[in-house]
Design a protein around this motif. Structure first.
Motif, mmCIF file in Angstrom:
data_model
loop_
_atom_site.group_PDB
_atom_site.id
_atom_site.type_symbol
_atom_site.label_atom_id
_atom_site.label_comp_id
_atom_site.label_asym_id
_atom_site.label_seq_id
_atom_site.Cartn_x
_atom_site.Cartn_y
_atom_site.Cartn_z
ATOM 1 N N HIS A 223 12.145 -9.533 8.172
ATOM 2 C CA HIS A 223 12.768 -8.279 7.761
ATOM 3 C C HIS A 223 14.238 -8.248 8.170
ATOM 4 C CE1 HIS A 223 8.436 -6.916 7.917
ATOM 5 N NE2 HIS A 223 8.804 -6.601 6.698
ATOM 6 N N ILE A 224 14.541 -8.909 9.298
ATOM 7 C CA ILE A 224 15.920 -8.927 9.779
ATOM 8 C C ILE A 224 16.159 -10.158 10.647
ATOM 9 C CG2 ILE A 224 15.375 -7.511 11.812
ATOM 10 C CD1 ILE A 224 18.198 -6.233 11.451
ATOM 11 N N THR A 225 17.369 -10.720 10.534
ATOM 12 C CA THR A 225 17.820 -11.794 11.412
ATOM 13 C C THR A 225 18.986 -11.265 12.230
ATOM 14 O OG1 THR A 225 17.140 -13.538 9.871
ATOM 15 C CG2 THR A 225 18.817 -14.116 11.491
ATOM 16 N N LEU A 226 18.922 -11.462 13.546
ATOM 17 C CA LEU A 226 19.949 -10.939 14.441
ATOM 18 C C LEU A 226 20.591 -12.071 15.229
ATOM 19 C CD1 LEU A 226 17.945 -7.886 15.856
ATOM 20 C CD2 LEU A 226 19.786 -7.798 14.159
ATOM 21 N N ASN A 227 21.934 -12.029 15.324
ATOM 22 C CA ASN A 227 22.682 -13.013 16.097
ATOM 23 C C ASN A 227 22.906 -12.443 17.488
ATOM 24 O OD1 ASN A 227 24.858 -14.510 17.290
ATOM 25 N ND2 ASN A 227 25.390 -15.277 15.251
ATOM 26 N N SER A 228 22.190 -12.992 18.466
ATOM 27 C CA SER A 228 22.242 -12.423 19.812
ATOM 28 C C SER A 228 23.587 -12.630 20.494
ATOM 29 C CB SER A 228 21.128 -13.027 20.684
ATOM 30 O OG SER A 228 21.264 -14.440 20.765
ATOM 31 N N ARG A 229 24.330 -13.659 20.101
ATOM 32 C CA ARG A 229 25.658 -13.882 20.679
ATOM 33 C C ARG A 229 26.661 -12.885 20.101
ATOM 34 N NH1 ARG A 229 29.926 -13.655 22.361
ATOM 35 N NH2 ARG A 229 31.340 -15.278 23.105
ATOM 36 N N ALA A 230 26.624 -12.685 18.804
ATOM 37 C CA ALA A 230 27.587 -11.789 18.154
ATOM 38 C C ALA A 230 27.326 -10.329 18.505
ATOM 39 C CB ALA A 230 27.541 -11.984 16.643
ATOM 40 N N LEU A 231 26.047 -9.953 18.591
ATOM 41 C CA LEU A 231 25.688 -8.546 18.819
ATOM 42 C C LEU A 231 25.468 -8.226 20.292
ATOM 43 C CD1 LEU A 231 23.108 -8.152 15.909
ATOM 44 C CD2 LEU A 231 25.474 -7.343 15.929
ATOM 45 N N GLY A 232 25.023 -9.223 21.054
ATOM 46 C CA GLY A 232 24.604 -8.979 22.431
ATOM 47 C C GLY A 232 23.114 -8.673 22.458
ATOM 48 N N GLU A 233 22.455 -9.089 23.510
ATOM 49 C CA GLU A 233 21.008 -8.924 23.587
ATOM 50 C C GLU A 233 20.590 -7.454 23.613
ATOM 51 O OE1 GLU A 233 18.993 -11.306 26.491
ATOM 52 O OE2 GLU A 233 20.196 -13.079 26.029
ATOM 53 N N GLU A 234 21.329 -6.623 24.304
ATOM 54 C CA GLU A 234 20.975 -5.200 24.386
ATOM 55 C C GLU A 234 21.043 -4.539 23.017
ATOM 56 O OE1 GLU A 234 23.184 -3.111 27.340
ATOM 57 O OE2 GLU A 234 22.459 -4.364 29.000
ATOM 58 N N ALA A 235 22.049 -4.898 22.232
ATOM 59 C CA ALA A 235 22.164 -4.339 20.879
ATOM 60 C C ALA A 235 21.009 -4.819 20.003
ATOM 61 C CB ALA A 235 23.498 -4.725 20.256
ATOM 62 N N CYS A 236 20.604 -6.079 20.179
ATOM 63 C CA CYS A 236 19.459 -6.598 19.430
ATOM 64 C C CYS A 236 18.196 -5.810 19.771
ATOM 65 C CB CYS A 236 19.249 -8.077 19.734
ATOM 66 S SG CYS A 236 20.513 -9.178 19.066
ATOM 67 N N VAL A 237 18.005 -5.545 21.050
ATOM 68 C CA VAL A 237 16.841 -4.778 21.496
ATOM 69 C C VAL A 237 16.855 -3.389 20.862
ATOM 70 C CG1 VAL A 237 15.723 -3.683 23.487
ATOM 71 C CG2 VAL A 237 16.556 -6.050 23.647
ATOM 72 N N ARG A 238 18.010 -2.734 20.916
ATOM 73 C CA ARG A 238 18.109 -1.379 20.340
ATOM 74 C C ARG A 238 17.819 -1.383 18.846
ATOM 75 N NH1 ARG A 238 22.749 -1.107 23.696
ATOM 76 N NH2 ARG A 238 24.104 -1.466 21.886
ATOM 77 N N GLU A 239 18.341 -2.383 18.126
ATOM 78 C CA GLU A 239 18.148 -2.440 16.678
ATOM 79 C C GLU A 239 16.686 -2.702 16.321
ATOM 80 O OE1 GLU A 239 19.295 -2.270 12.628
ATOM 81 O OE2 GLU A 239 20.088 -1.466 14.513
#
Length: 200
Positions: A176-192
């Motif tokens: 459903h979604i691919t997230l870049n943990s370096r670009a977004l940061g891990e905390e932002a990935c968790v929130r999303e």
């Protein structure tokens, strides 16, 4: 409302840590290595063998290799050991998804649960440099060996996934979604992930 989140990830991208953080904030269990004892009970293999075979056996599926590994585990199955483990794993993942909200890290969870409507399928990636840095910090790899470690793990995950799913590992259309943990940061990935899980 029950929600199941599956997380595929590149080695060193922080996908496991992100999955654990999502589970903790949602107050639900996270399953990765936690499944090993259940798979062991289902198959008779030792947890240590299962952990190795779940990513490595698809690249070493000769008769002699399977026999050697089977004898080491104390079980000599009539079927290919990696197949026995995969189908037991798939059964357990389906049972977990039927029973409770949870986070499932890796183990082809996105494919096994692809037909369910109560799942959110996520893939975590990152650039190689940041993955190298994380692995050196976490596992103590040297600068000389870390690149080979990443390539080896990703290659084995790719082969294992494509062997059992007949589709490419990490392809955006699988999730459903691919997230870049370096670009977004891990905390932002968790929130999303939490936002999408609650809204989906």
């Amino acid at each position: 409302m029950k929600k199941v989140i599956t997380i595929g990830r590149q080695f060193g991208s922080g996908g496991h840590a992100i999955g654990e953080a999502v589970a903790k904030q949602l107050g639900i269990p996270c399953y990765d290595k936690e499944m090993l004892e259940q798979i062991a009970a289902e198959t008779g293999f030792l947890p240590e063998y299962i952990e190795n075979a779940s990513e490595y056996s698809s690249t070493n599926n000769s008769i002699l290799w399977n026999l050697a590994m089977s004898l080491k585990s104390g079980v000599v199955p009539e079927e290919n050991p990696s197949d026995v483990i995969y189908f037991a794993q798939a059964k357990i993942i389906r049972e977990l998804a039927d029973r409770e909200s949870c986070v499932i890290v890796g183990r082809c969870g996105d494919y096994i649960l692809k037909d369910r409507t109560d799942c959110l399928h996520v893939f975590i990636c990152a650039d190689k440099q940041s993955r190298e840095k994380r692995i050196i910090e976490r596992y103590g790899d040297s600068v000389k060996t870390v690149e080979k470690h990443i390539d080896d793990k990703d290659s084995r995950r790719r082969l294992y996934y494509s062997h059992y799913t007949d589709r490419p590992w990490g392809a955006p259309e699988n999730y459903h979604i691919t997230l870049n943990s370096r670009a977004l940061g891990e905390e932002a990935c968790v929130r999303e992930i939490i936002r999408l899980a609650l809204e989906k």
